[in-house]
Design an enzyme around this catalytic site. Structure first.
Site, PDB file in Angstrom:
ATOM      1  N   ASP A 182     -12.652   3.564 -24.315  1.00  0.00           N
ATOM      2  CA  ASP A 182     -12.974   3.411 -22.900  1.00  0.00           C
ATOM      3  C   ASP A 182     -12.460   4.562 -22.052  1.00  0.00           C
ATOM      4  O   ASP A 182     -11.623   5.344 -22.482  1.00  0.00           O
ATOM      5  CB  ASP A 182     -12.414   2.099 -22.363  1.00  0.00           C
ATOM      6  CG  ASP A 182     -13.437   0.968 -22.443  1.00  0.00           C
ATOM      7  OD1 ASP A 182     -14.626   1.258 -22.244  1.00  0.00           O
ATOM      8  OD2 ASP A 182     -13.035  -0.171 -22.704  1.00  0.00           O
ATOM      9  N   PRO A 227       0.817  -1.229   0.000  1.00  0.00           N
ATOM     10  CA  PRO A 227       0.000   0.000   0.000  1.00  0.00           C
ATOM     11  C   PRO A 227       0.846   1.272   0.000  1.00  0.00           C
ATOM     12  O   PRO A 227       0.325   2.360  -0.251  1.00  0.00           O
ATOM     13  CB  PRO A 227      -0.810  -0.102   1.300  1.00  0.00           C
ATOM     14  CG  PRO A 227      -0.632  -1.473   1.818  1.00  0.00           C
ATOM     15  CD  PRO A 227       0.573  -2.073   1.170  1.00  0.00           C
ATOM     16  N   GLU A 230       2.226  -8.812   7.184  1.00  0.00           N
ATOM     17  CA  GLU A 230       2.642  -7.410   7.339  1.00  0.00           C
ATOM     18  C   GLU A 230       3.565  -6.966   6.202  1.00  0.00           C
ATOM     19  O   GLU A 230       4.037  -5.838   6.200  1.00  0.00           O
ATOM     20  CB  GLU A 230       3.309  -7.191   8.697  1.00  0.00           C
ATOM     21  CG  GLU A 230       2.361  -7.321   9.880  1.00  0.00           C
ATOM     22  CD  GLU A 230       1.111  -6.444   9.733  1.00  0.00           C
ATOM     23  OE1 GLU A 230       1.257  -5.231   9.576  1.00  0.00           O
ATOM     24  OE2 GLU A 230      -0.009  -7.000   9.788  1.00  0.00           O
ATOM     25  N   ARG A 236      -5.402  -5.738 -21.498  1.00  0.00           N
ATOM     26  CA  ARG A 236      -6.381  -5.212 -22.436  1.00  0.00           C
ATOM     27  C   ARG A 236      -5.831  -4.067 -23.281  1.00  0.00           C
ATOM     28  O   ARG A 236      -6.428  -3.694 -24.289  1.00  0.00           O
ATOM     29  CB  ARG A 236      -7.683  -4.819 -21.739  1.00  0.00           C
ATOM     30  CG  ARG A 236      -7.538  -3.778 -20.686  1.00  0.00           C
ATOM     31  CD  ARG A 236      -8.831  -3.597 -19.926  1.00  0.00           C
ATOM     32  NE  ARG A 236      -9.889  -3.032 -20.748  1.00  0.00           N
ATOM     33  CZ  ARG A 236      -9.919  -1.778 -21.184  1.00  0.00           C
ATOM     34  NH1 ARG A 236      -8.942  -0.948 -20.889  1.00  0.00           N
ATOM     35  NH2 ARG A 236     -10.911  -1.346 -21.923  1.00  0.00           N
TER      36      ARG A 236
HETATM   37 CL1  6GU Z   1      -0.391  -3.372  -3.892  1.00  0.00          CL
HETATM   38  N1  6GU Z   1      -1.059  -4.424  -1.539  1.00  0.00           N
HETATM   39  C1  6GU Z   1      -1.812  -4.463  -0.435  1.00  0.00           C
HETATM   40  N2  6GU Z   1      -1.580  -5.422   0.464  1.00  0.00           N
HETATM   41  N3  6GU Z   1      -2.777  -3.613  -0.199  1.00  0.00           N
HETATM   42  C2  6GU Z   1      -2.988  -2.688  -1.108  1.00  0.00           C
HETATM   43  C3  6GU Z   1      -2.264  -2.579  -2.286  1.00  0.00           C
HETATM   44  C4  6GU Z   1      -1.278  -3.468  -2.476  1.00  0.00           C
HETATM   45  N4  6GU Z   1      -2.728  -1.555  -3.002  1.00  0.00           N
HETATM   46  C5  6GU Z   1      -3.698  -1.053  -2.289  1.00  0.00           C
HETATM   47  N5  6GU Z   1      -3.861  -1.718  -1.143  1.00  0.00           N
END
Ligand code: 6GU
Length: 225
Positions: free
Chosen positions: A169, A88, A115, A154
Site C-alpha cells: 500500500d 490541532p 476549546e 492495519r
Molecule cells: Cl488531533 N483534534 C482536533 N480537534 N482537530 C484536529 C486534530 C485533532 N487534528 C487535526 N485537526
C-alpha cells in the site's frame, strides 16, 4: 496492542471499532479497544466535565479532575505505553508515526472537545504527548483517535489477512500505491492494461513499480526527497 480511548462519546469509538477490519482484529485478539467515558469520572454533582476559560473568551475547556481520574482508572498501563491528547497543535500523525506506535503495548488517547484541555493536564500527566492528524480543526478528538487506531491496527501483523497487501500500500515503501483493476477486463470500452492480463509476473511487477514511481513523482514529489 491495547487502545484505551478517553472520550465524552464512547459510542462513536465502540461503533467504528466493532466493524470491518478493526472489529475482526478485536475478535482475533490482535487488538483490544476500551472506550472510557470521561464523564463517569466527574466528581461534580451534575457530572460536569468542562468550564468557561479564565480570562474570558468563547467556548468551554475540559477540566483537569475528570481527565486525571479517568486516566488513573487505567493504571497500570501495559508497557511500553504511549499517552496522547488530540489537538490541532500537536505532532503530525503520519505513516512513520503509526509504524513507531506499533511497538507500544498500550496506547491511551484523550479525545479533546470544545476549546480543548486545561493546559495543566500536561503537568499532571507528564507522559502526555500532543498529536494532530492534519492542518484543519475538527470539533472533537474521536475522528483523530479512530484514524490513529485504524492506521496502527492495519500495520500489526495478523490484523489484515494478507500482510503483503499492507506492505504494497501507499507509503509503506515511501511511494504511492500502483493502480488496481479487477473484472471485467473491458467495461464500457475501458480496458485494463494488457500487461496485467499477460500472466508474466516479472513484467507485472516491473509495471507496478514504474507506475508507483510515476504517480509519486506526479502527485507527491515531496515524498521522493
Ligand atoms: Cl488531533 N483534534 C482536533 N480537534 N482537530 C484536529 C486534530 C485533532 N487534528 C487535526 N485537526
Amino acid at each position: 496492542m491495547k487502545f484505551s480511548i478517553l472520550t465524552l462519546f464512547p459510542e462513536i469509538i465502540e461503533t467504528y471499532a466493532s466493524a470491518s477490519i478493526m472489529g475482526r482484529a478485536r475478535q482475533k485478539g490482535v487488538i483490544e479497544v476500551q472506550a472510557v467515558n470521561i464523564r463517569d469520572f466527574s466528581t461534580d454533582a451534575h457530572r460536569k466535565v468542562d468550564d468557561s476559560p479564565f480570562g474570558g473568551g468563547s467556548g468551554m475547556v475540559l477540566t483537569c479532575q475528570p481527565l486525571e481520574s479517568a486516566y488513573e482508572s487505567l493504571l497500570p498501563l501495559k508497557q511500553p505505553a504511549r499517552v496522547f491528547m488530540t489537538t490541532p497543535t500537536g505532532r503530525r500523525f503520519d505513516h512513520h508515526f503509526a509504524l513507531e506506535l506499533t511497538q507500544a503495548q498500550e496506547i491511551v488517547i484523550f479525545c479533546g472537545h470544545y476549546e480543548g484541555f486545561d493546559e495543566r493536564i500536561k503537568q499532571l500527566i507528564p507522559e502526555m504527548e500532543e498529536v494532530s492528524i492534519g492542518d484543519y480543526v475538527l470539533t472533537g478528538g474521536e475522528l483523530p483517535a479512530l484514524s490513529m487506531m485504524d492506521a496502527i491496527t492495519r500495520l500489526i501483523p495478523g490484523a489484515v489477512q494478507k500482510f503483503t497487501s499492507v506492505q504494497a500500500d501507499s507509503f509503506y515503501d515511501g511511494l504511492l500505491d500502483y493502480p488496481h483493476y479487477t473484472r471485467p477486463a473491458e467495461y464500457k470500452g475501458l480496458k485494463v492494461p494488457d500487461v496485467l492480463l499477460s500472466g508474466n509476473h516479472a513484467a507485472i511487477e516491473q509495471w507496478r513499480k514504474a507506475q508507483a514511481l510515476e504517480r509519486t513523482q506526479r502527485l507527491r514529489p515531496d515524498l521522493l526527497k
